[in-house]
Design a protein around this motif. Structure first.
Motif, PDB file in Angstrom:
ATOM      1  N   GLU A  61     -18.972  -2.879  40.540  1.00  0.00           N
ATOM      2  CA  GLU A  61     -19.320  -3.909  41.540  1.00  0.00           C
ATOM      3  C   GLU A  61     -19.200  -5.290  40.896  1.00  0.00           C
ATOM      4  O   GLU A  61     -19.481  -5.429  39.694  1.00  0.00           O
ATOM      5  CB  GLU A  61     -20.797  -3.768  41.921  1.00  0.00           C
ATOM      6  CG  GLU A  61     -21.214  -2.438  42.437  1.00  0.00           C
ATOM      7  CD  GLU A  61     -21.318  -2.448  43.939  1.00  0.00           C
ATOM      8  OE1 GLU A  61     -21.789  -3.452  44.474  1.00  0.00           O
ATOM      9  OE2 GLU A  61     -20.911  -1.446  44.549  1.00  0.00           O
ATOM     10  N   ASP A  62     -18.875  -6.305  41.691  1.00  0.00           N
ATOM     11  CA  ASP A  62     -18.727  -7.661  41.145  1.00  0.00           C
ATOM     12  C   ASP A  62     -19.992  -8.159  40.445  1.00  0.00           C
ATOM     13  O   ASP A  62     -19.938  -8.816  39.416  1.00  0.00           O
ATOM     14  CB  ASP A  62     -18.393  -8.649  42.268  1.00  0.00           C
ATOM     15  CG  ASP A  62     -16.982  -8.418  42.768  1.00  0.00           C
ATOM     16  OD1 ASP A  62     -16.057  -8.554  41.957  1.00  0.00           O
ATOM     17  OD2 ASP A  62     -16.822  -8.089  43.953  1.00  0.00           O
ATOM     18  N   ARG A  85     -11.778  -7.081  40.253  1.00  0.00           N
ATOM     19  CA  ARG A  85     -12.246  -5.743  40.612  1.00  0.00           C
ATOM     20  C   ARG A  85     -11.152  -4.929  41.293  1.00  0.00           C
ATOM     21  O   ARG A  85     -10.583  -5.366  42.302  1.00  0.00           O
ATOM     22  CB  ARG A  85     -13.449  -5.875  41.533  1.00  0.00           C
ATOM     23  CG  ARG A  85     -14.018  -4.556  41.915  1.00  0.00           C
ATOM     24  CD  ARG A  85     -15.178  -4.741  42.847  1.00  0.00           C
ATOM     25  NE  ARG A  85     -15.656  -3.440  43.277  1.00  0.00           N
ATOM     26  CZ  ARG A  85     -16.572  -3.259  44.203  1.00  0.00           C
ATOM     27  NH1 ARG A  85     -17.134  -4.301  44.764  1.00  0.00           N
ATOM     28  NH2 ARG A  85     -16.937  -2.052  44.547  1.00  0.00           N
TER      29      ARG A  85
END
Ligand SMILES: Nc1nc2c(ncn2[C@@H]2O[C@H](COP(=O)(O)OP(=O)(O)O[C@H]3O[C@H](CO)[C@@H](O)[C@H](O)[C@@H]3O)[C@@H](O)[C@H]2O)c(=O)[nH]1
Length: 414
Positions: A61-62, A85
């Protein structure tokens, strides 16, 4: 020459061998020698002249990297470090291809690619010099490993006089060479044409998604090793730069202990001021030891060699710690002994207790065999584990939030 750099950070599903530590921190951010694993990569990259941009590519996840990126921006104001990502795991070369426009923006001539899960002294400047002295498209960092473990890696057969790679075989079934790939590469940007070619060879396996992007059918990721390096070696465009210095993979949680030791030893020769020293009225320090400035260590404790102590740790009187990583906010009561171990965040170790792994880990392995069974040679306590007074935890992996009231050995405590 104006290079860029990429660190392949992978994603959450790949962190399973790193359990229980990966339950609380993604592997690339696990601290060794006082800083996250990939900070060691960034420190080495920061020394390359004209390198201005580092891209972390992965499928976490970012938010996972946002605090890390803020801290890195403060530490390296001249470097632009970003996270890109992948919407799913695209394979070790899939992300490179997918983000090729970002990578090629600003027209870099070269790109370093570093696996996140390796530790070494990253001789990048020497690799760059070697790379510019031959006509290859890629220089790969190589190292010699014991014959019996070589088949776990990408194996290289190279011409000794020119370092030209004649054969590259990824994790071969039988012995080919003890010279292996370290997961550190320097590519000319012309490599993107080669990636395109290998993509065309896999054409049958490529689809277009709803956004018109090329994606690989599940199970057909673009692999740097088999799809790119192997054909490069066949075309005589791959060269090796062999390091004689340390190198190690970080796969299992236990492997963080020897890696911590290697980086601390490196600091001892390069930046000894970052390590703890013996001072009058201070604890006894043996060899390379890192202590976070907020940790409190009783003057009657003895630490080292190869010990990292995290923020807000409390170490009581008479405690002995060797070959271990103690994470944030751990409380170690008096006369406890911690050897070959990782003690997870907020854990407590009672008076006179022992938390230990029995053997220093062998090369690239943290498992030992006892009566034919594989046992851990490093004990790992997950987050918020409590070890009561006067008990022994030996060769165990303990999952988070456990309360250990009696001794245990060779167990996974769930
Ligand atoms: N972004 C991204 N990263 C990935 C992906 N898959 C793996 N990685 C990252 O790529 C690196 C290599 O991981 P593996 O695919 O697990 O390969 P390996 O078993 O470690 O073997 C590779 O590294 C060895 C050196 O450590 C090499 O010897 C071997 O040849 C090979 O390149 C790790 O840092 C991992 O996080 C992916 O789909 N996307």
């Amino acid at each position: 020459m104006h290079p860029k750099a990429i660190i392949l950070v992978g994603g959450p599903s790949r962190g399973t061998r790193f359990r229980p530590l990966s339950l609380n921190v993604p592997k690339p951010l696990f601290p060794v020698a006082g800083k996250p694993i990939i900070s060691h990569h960034i420190a080495a990259l920061s020394k390359i002249e004209d390198l201005k941009e580092i891209l972390l590519i992965g499928f976490f996840e970012d938010s996972v990297f946002s605090q890390f990126l803020q801290d890195a921006a403060r530490e390296y104001p001249n470097l632009h470090i970003r996270y890109l990502r992948e919407y799913q795991s695209l394979g070790t070369a899939g992300g490179l291809y997918h983000f090729r426009d970002e990578i090629l923006r600003g027209n870099p001539e070269q790109v370093f690619v570093l696996h996140a899960d390796v530790a070494c002294d990253f001789p990048l400047i020497q690799m760059k010099k070697a790379h510019e002295g031959h006509r290859g498209l890629c220089t790969i960092l190589g190292t010699k490993v014991p014959r019996e473990v070589a088949n776990n890696f990408g194996c290289l057969v190279a011409k000794p006089d020119t370092n030209e790679v004649l054969h590259y075989v990824e994790k071969p079934e039988s012995f080919i060479s003890d010279l292996i790939s370290c997961g550190v590469y320097l590519f000319d940007c012309a490599i993107f044409d080669e990636i395109r070619k290998s993509l065309e060879n896999k054409k049958g396996n490529v689809e277009t998604d709803i956004y018109g992007r090329e994606v690989f059918q599940d199970g057909n990721k673009l692999r740097l090793e088999q799809d790119l390096l192997r054909p490069l070696a066949q075309a005589r465009k791959l060269f090796v730069y062999e390091t004689k210095s340390f190198w190690r993979q970080i796969k299992t949680a236990g492997s963080a202990v020897p890696v911590n030791g290697l980086y601390l030893e490196q600091l001892l020769s390069t930046n000894p001021e970052k390590l703890a020293k013996n001072t009058p009225g201070g604890p006894e320090i043996v060899g390379a030891v890192y202590i976070h400035p907020t940790a409190q260590i009783d003057p009657k404790a003895k630490l080292g060699p190869n010990v990292s102590i995290g923020p807000n740790v409390f170490v009581g009187k008479g405690v002995r710690i060797r070959d271990s990583i103690i994470l944030d906010n751990v409380d170690i009561k008096q006369n406890a002994c911690i050897l070959h171990a990782i003690v997870g965040w907020n854990s407590k170790v009672g008076c006179w207790s022992r938390v230990e792994g029995t053997l220093p880990a062998a090369h690239n392995s943290t498992a030992v065999t006892k009566n034919g069974l594989k046992v851990q040679s490093v004990t790992i306590l997950g987050k918020e584990v409590t070890v009561k007074d006067e008990i022994v935890i030996r060769n165990c992996i303990v999952l988070p939030h456990k309360d250990l009231k009696q001794s245990c050995e060779n167990e996974i405590v769930m």
